[in-house]
Design an enzyme around this catalytic site. Structure first.
Site, PDB file in Angstrom:
ATOM      1  N   ASP A 151      -0.264   4.554   0.302  1.00  0.00           N
ATOM      2  CA  ASP A 151      -0.755   5.720   1.029  1.00  0.00           C
ATOM      3  C   ASP A 151      -0.090   5.771   2.405  1.00  0.00           C
ATOM      4  OD1 ASP A 151      -2.172   3.346   1.670  1.00  0.00           O
ATOM      5  OD2 ASP A 151      -3.779   4.498   2.595  1.00  0.00           O
ATOM      6  N   HIS A 166       0.871  -1.178   0.000  1.00  0.00           N
ATOM      7  CA  HIS A 166       0.000   0.000   0.000  1.00  0.00           C
ATOM      8  C   HIS A 166       0.907   1.227   0.000  1.00  0.00           C
ATOM      9  CE1 HIS A 166       0.269   1.759   4.091  1.00  0.00           C
ATOM     10  NE2 HIS A 166       0.367   0.528   4.544  1.00  0.00           N
ATOM     11  N   GLU A 219      -5.313   1.989   1.911  1.00  0.00           N
ATOM     12  CA  GLU A 219      -5.161   0.975   2.954  1.00  0.00           C
ATOM     13  C   GLU A 219      -5.256   1.579   4.343  1.00  0.00           C
ATOM     14  OE1 GLU A 219      -3.082  -1.683   5.854  1.00  0.00           O
ATOM     15  OE2 GLU A 219      -2.671   0.399   5.329  1.00  0.00           O
ATOM     16  N   GLU A 220      -4.654   2.754   4.541  1.00  0.00           N
ATOM     17  CA  GLU A 220      -4.695   3.356   5.868  1.00  0.00           C
ATOM     18  C   GLU A 220      -6.124   3.724   6.267  1.00  0.00           C
ATOM     19  OE1 GLU A 220      -2.392   3.141   7.813  1.00  0.00           O
ATOM     20  OE2 GLU A 220      -0.454   3.332   6.834  1.00  0.00           O
ATOM     21  N   ASP A 243       6.199   2.440   6.820  1.00  0.00           N
ATOM     22  CA  ASP A 243       4.793   2.099   6.591  1.00  0.00           C
ATOM     23  C   ASP A 243       4.221   2.943   5.454  1.00  0.00           C
ATOM     24  OD1 ASP A 243       2.287   0.980   6.917  1.00  0.00           O
ATOM     25  OD2 ASP A 243       1.748   2.271   8.600  1.00  0.00           O
ATOM     26  N   GLU A 295       4.428  -5.204   3.928  1.00  0.00           N
ATOM     27  CA  GLU A 295       4.412  -4.376   5.141  1.00  0.00           C
ATOM     28  C   GLU A 295       5.646  -4.711   5.994  1.00  0.00           C
ATOM     29  OE1 GLU A 295       2.191  -2.112   6.423  1.00  0.00           O
ATOM     30  OE2 GLU A 295       0.163  -2.595   5.708  1.00  0.00           O
ATOM     31  N   HIS A 319       3.195   4.905  11.795  1.00  0.00           N
ATOM     32  CA  HIS A 319       2.369   5.999  12.324  1.00  0.00           C
ATOM     33  C   HIS A 319       3.081   6.815  13.398  1.00  0.00           C
ATOM     34  CE1 HIS A 319      -1.545   3.604  11.146  1.00  0.00           C
ATOM     35  NE2 HIS A 319      -0.618   3.603  10.194  1.00  0.00           N
TER      36      HIS A 319
END
Length: 397
Positions: free
Chosen positions: A79, A77, A145-146, A110, A171, A370
């Protein structure tokens, strides 16, 4: 297989991968605003020689290498979450930083590093002639995805009609190989009250007080949820709270909360909803318990509504995808640890909804996800590219 040659090829692309990742980091790309990332990845795929590169109507970029019968997917992903409180960063999250060992910036772990290693892993396959007539490799840079993990793959499978035999989730895995994860769902609890003037609260029915009782039952519920020996315990926690009231001088006439529910093996969205509906305070106050829906448009303007349910998934330790990944890693870097993710990935749809096996191996660390001052490691990019390059041969032999 000449593992030393693959390792050398991956090391030879260290500078190219670093440059690619730093250029991606410099482009903001939160969920539903990923066009800049997608265009940059499309350009890189074409530059390194992918046989076909397409952007689907949702905005996912898909690069194909090879022409064999067995389709193997590598998903990243692309984003990111936002920056959060800028004061918590010691450097600019989009300018990032670089040392001999590290690359810093939002999305480095991430999970922009994953697309970088996957693109160059496919290039190494082509450079070294590792793509036999048995395999085609698909590298996907997926969106949203987020916001809604797995939605992109619901679209890819249902609408693009693309269905790999198995998928590598890129990931971050802390250098390990992961074969499963807990699922999750987003629950909402609503309770009603009756407003009145705050000077005489006994005339009304305070919805916030009702919710206070419900929250205590939810906190207690978390302590007795199911435990799975591999994936661990299911959890529930309150993540948001809302209310309505005529004014700050009035009794609240409604209150609602959002619950983050993590589902371990054996739990379903039906069982999770029923657990909350059965709480004494929920029944006492006639609270409504529901599951959220997601329908936010992608960067292309396409909306693909879905329930906010993200199923648990696990594949066996002796599954062919697991053993092929272990053999590819072992041939270059020694014995790997096989484990599971703490957080959720696009595997919730790929394996959780559609039963397509997933195996996880990706650059970076889960703890960086994050977080402010996010970073990854150049050695991780190299290692992952090398293992990705060796994997199809190990699987298709």
């Amino acid at each position: 297989m000449d593992f030393s040659k693959i390792k050398a090829a991956a090391e030879g692309y260290r500078a190219d991968m670093t440059k690619f990742l730093r250029e991606l980091v410099a482009i903001p790309g939160e969920s539903c605003g990923e066009e800049g990332h997608i265009r940059r990845i499309e350009a890189e795929m074409k530059k390194v020689g992918f046989d076909k590169v397409v952007i689907d109507p949702m905005g996912n970029v898909m690069g194909y290498m090879g022409a064999g019968k067995t389709l193997i997917g590598y998903d990243a992903h692309i984003d990111t979450v936002g920056v959060g409180n800028r004061d918590n960063w010691t450097f600019d999250p989009y300018e990032g930083f670089e040392t001999d060992e590290e690359i810093g910036g939002r999305g480095t772990s991430d999970q922009l590093g994953g697309i970088v290693s996957a693109v160059y892993g496919a290039k190494i396959m082509k450079d070294l002639g590792l793509l036999s007539d048995k395999c085609t490799v698909l590298v996907t840079g997926t969106v949203q995805e987020e916001d809604c993990d797995g939605l992109c793959w619901q679209y890819i499978i249902n609408e693009d009609k693309v269905k790999p035999e198995f998928v590598v989730i890129t990931e971050p895995t802390d250098g390990n190989i992961y074969r499963g994860q807990r699922g999750r769902m987003e629950i909402r609890v609503d309770v009603k009250g009756v407003s009145c003037h705050g000077s005489a609260p006994e005339r009304g029915d305070n919805a916030i007080y009702k919710m206070a009782d419900i929250l205590q039952d939810i906190r207690e519920l978390n302590n007795r949820l199911h435990f799975d020996p591999f994936l661990g315990k299911g959890t529930v926690t309150t993540s948001e709270i809302f209310f309505t009231s005529p004014s700050r001088c009035a009794v609240a006439d409604s209150c609602a909360v959002s619950l983050d529910r993590r589902l371990t093996d054996g739990e379903t969205y039906q069982s999770a909803l029923e657990e909350v509906r059965s709480l004494p305070s929920v029944k006492k106050y006639g609270a409504e318990v529901s599951m959220y829906k997601y329908e936010r448009p992608s960067w292309t303007g396409l909306s693909y509504p879905t329930d906010a349910y993200f199923p648990t998934w696990v594949i066996p330790e002796d599954h062919p995808a697991t053993t092929a990944m272990v053999e590819a890693y072992r041939g270059m870097y020694g014995e790997p640890k096989v484990d599971k993710w703490t957080f959720s990935t696009n595997g919730v749809s790929i394996m959780g909804r559609y039963g397509i096996p997933c195996i996880g191996f990706g650059p970076g660390k889960e703890a960086q996800a994050h977080a402010p001052n996010e970073k990854t490691w150049k050695e991780d990019l190299v290692r992952c590219a090398a293992v990705y390059a060796a994997l199809p041969t190990m699987y298709c032999k």
